[in-house]
Design a protein around this motif. Structure first.
Motif, mmCIF file in Angstrom:
data_model
loop_
_atom_site.group_PDB
_atom_site.id
_atom_site.type_symbol
_atom_site.label_atom_id
_atom_site.label_comp_id
_atom_site.label_asym_id
_atom_site.label_seq_id
_atom_site.Cartn_x
_atom_site.Cartn_y
_atom_site.Cartn_z
ATOM 1 N N ASN A 29 0.804 -1.219 0.000
ATOM 2 C CA ASN A 29 0.000 0.000 0.000
ATOM 3 C C ASN A 29 0.835 1.267 0.000
ATOM 4 O O ASN A 29 0.420 2.285 -0.536
ATOM 5 C CB ASN A 29 -0.928 0.022 1.212
ATOM 6 C CG ASN A 29 -2.109 -0.896 1.045
ATOM 7 O OD1 ASN A 29 -2.878 -0.769 0.106
ATOM 8 N ND2 ASN A 29 -2.260 -1.854 1.956
ATOM 9 N N THR A 30 2.000 1.193 0.620
ATOM 10 C CA THR A 30 2.825 2.388 0.791
ATOM 11 C C THR A 30 4.241 2.122 0.321
ATOM 12 O O THR A 30 4.818 1.084 0.652
ATOM 13 C CB THR A 30 2.851 2.805 2.275
ATOM 14 O OG1 THR A 30 1.512 3.080 2.699
ATOM 15 C CG2 THR A 30 3.714 4.040 2.485
ATOM 16 N N MET A 31 4.792 3.056 -0.432
ATOM 17 C CA MET A 31 6.181 2.968 -0.852
ATOM 18 C C MET A 31 6.838 4.327 -0.672
ATOM 19 O O MET A 31 6.168 5.360 -0.716
ATOM 20 C CB MET A 31 6.293 2.507 -2.299
ATOM 21 C CG MET A 31 5.739 1.113 -2.524
ATOM 22 S SD MET A 31 6.142 0.454 -4.144
ATOM 23 C CE MET A 31 7.870 -0.011 -3.885
ATOM 24 N N ALA A 32 8.145 4.297 -0.468
ATOM 25 C CA ALA A 32 8.838 5.540 -0.143
ATOM 26 C C ALA A 32 10.287 5.496 -0.594
ATOM 27 O O ALA A 32 10.822 4.428 -0.909
ATOM 28 C CB ALA A 32 8.772 5.797 1.359
ATOM 29 N N THR A 49 1.265 6.726 -0.787
ATOM 30 C CA THR A 49 0.439 5.750 -0.108
ATOM 31 C C THR A 49 -0.963 5.727 -0.695
ATOM 32 O O THR A 49 -1.482 6.760 -1.130
ATOM 33 C CB THR A 49 0.388 6.038 1.407
ATOM 34 O OG1 THR A 49 -0.298 4.970 2.069
ATOM 35 C CG2 THR A 49 -0.326 7.352 1.706
ATOM 36 N N SER A 50 -1.554 4.552 -0.709
ATOM 37 C CA SER A 50 -2.907 4.413 -1.207
ATOM 38 C C SER A 50 -3.870 5.172 -0.294
ATOM 39 O O SER A 50 -3.734 5.147 0.928
ATOM 40 C CB SER A 50 -3.290 2.933 -1.235
ATOM 41 O OG SER A 50 -4.648 2.777 -1.546
ATOM 42 N N ALA A 97 11.774 1.851 -0.125
ATOM 43 C CA ALA A 97 11.188 1.238 1.064
ATOM 44 C C ALA A 97 9.710 0.979 0.839
ATOM 45 O O ALA A 97 9.069 1.673 0.050
ATOM 46 C CB ALA A 97 11.374 2.160 2.272
ATOM 47 N N ALA A 98 9.183 -0.001 1.551
ATOM 48 C CA ALA A 98 7.769 -0.344 1.392
ATOM 49 C C ALA A 98 7.150 -0.730 2.725
ATOM 50 O O ALA A 98 7.814 -1.293 3.601
ATOM 51 C CB ALA A 98 7.611 -1.484 0.388
ATOM 52 N N ARG A 99 5.867 -0.359 2.848
ATOM 53 C CA ARG A 99 5.065 -0.730 4.016
ATOM 54 C C ARG A 99 3.812 -1.436 3.560
ATOM 55 O O ARG A 99 3.214 -1.060 2.544
ATOM 56 C CB ARG A 99 4.631 0.547 4.778
ATOM 57 C CG ARG A 99 5.565 1.025 5.833
ATOM 58 C CD ARG A 99 5.137 2.406 6.315
ATOM 59 N NE ARG A 99 3.735 2.504 6.692
ATOM 60 C CZ ARG A 99 3.261 2.166 7.887
ATOM 61 N NH1 ARG A 99 4.075 1.680 8.798
ATOM 62 N NH2 ARG A 99 1.980 2.323 8.174
ATOM 63 N N LYS A 100 3.393 -2.461 4.293
ATOM 64 C CA LYS A 100 2.166 -3.137 3.946
ATOM 65 C C LYS A 100 0.954 -2.276 4.276
ATOM 66 O O LYS A 100 -0.053 -2.301 3.568
ATOM 67 C CB LYS A 100 2.079 -4.489 4.675
ATOM 68 C CG LYS A 100 3.109 -5.496 4.187
ATOM 69 C CD LYS A 100 3.073 -6.773 4.995
ATOM 70 C CE LYS A 100 3.753 -6.595 6.341
ATOM 71 N NZ LYS A 100 3.910 -7.896 7.071
#
Length: 121
Positions: A29-32, A49-50, A97-100
């Motif tokens: 959902n989120t990338m940075a 982010t979505s 970087a990525a976050r679920k």
């Protein structure tokens, strides 16, 4: 487990442009983008982010706002960072970087290996 692979780093003159890419093995959902300059701690650059709709929300560090643009191609699972009007102080290793979860946060689930960007004066 999501794997991230950055590319596109290199040498650019001050005032020039560079585009970084990050291919992800899965969707999150989120990338940075973060960066780490020599002798300094890793710092936030930009986040996407979505928002639950058809578009994403984006956020930028003050130092890059108006010069850098974060975007992604969901069909290709690829995140981009368009760097324009580059400055010598942008020199750093850039990390994808990525976050679920939805929402930009310092809590990161996955990191890439990094790509070096050098801006010459």
């Amino acid at each position: 487990q999501v794997q991230l692979a950055e590319s596109g780093g290199g040498l650019v003159q001050a005032g020039g442009s560079l585009r970084l890419s990050c291919v992800a093995s899965g969707r999150t959902n989120t990338m940075a983008w973060f960066r780490q300059a020599p002798g300094k701690e890793r710092a936030f650059v930009a986040c996407l982010t979505s928002n639950g709709g058809s578009t994403d929300s984006t956020y930028y560090a003050t130092s890059v706002k108006g010069r850098f643009t974060i975007s992604r191609d969901n069909a290709k699972n690829t995140l981009y960072l368009q760097m324009d009007s580059a400055k010598p102080e942008d020199t750093a290793v850039y990390y994808c970087a990525a976050r679920k979860a939805i929402g930009c946060s310092p809590t990161i689930d996955y990191w890439g290996q990094g790509t070096q960007v050098t801006v010459s004066s």
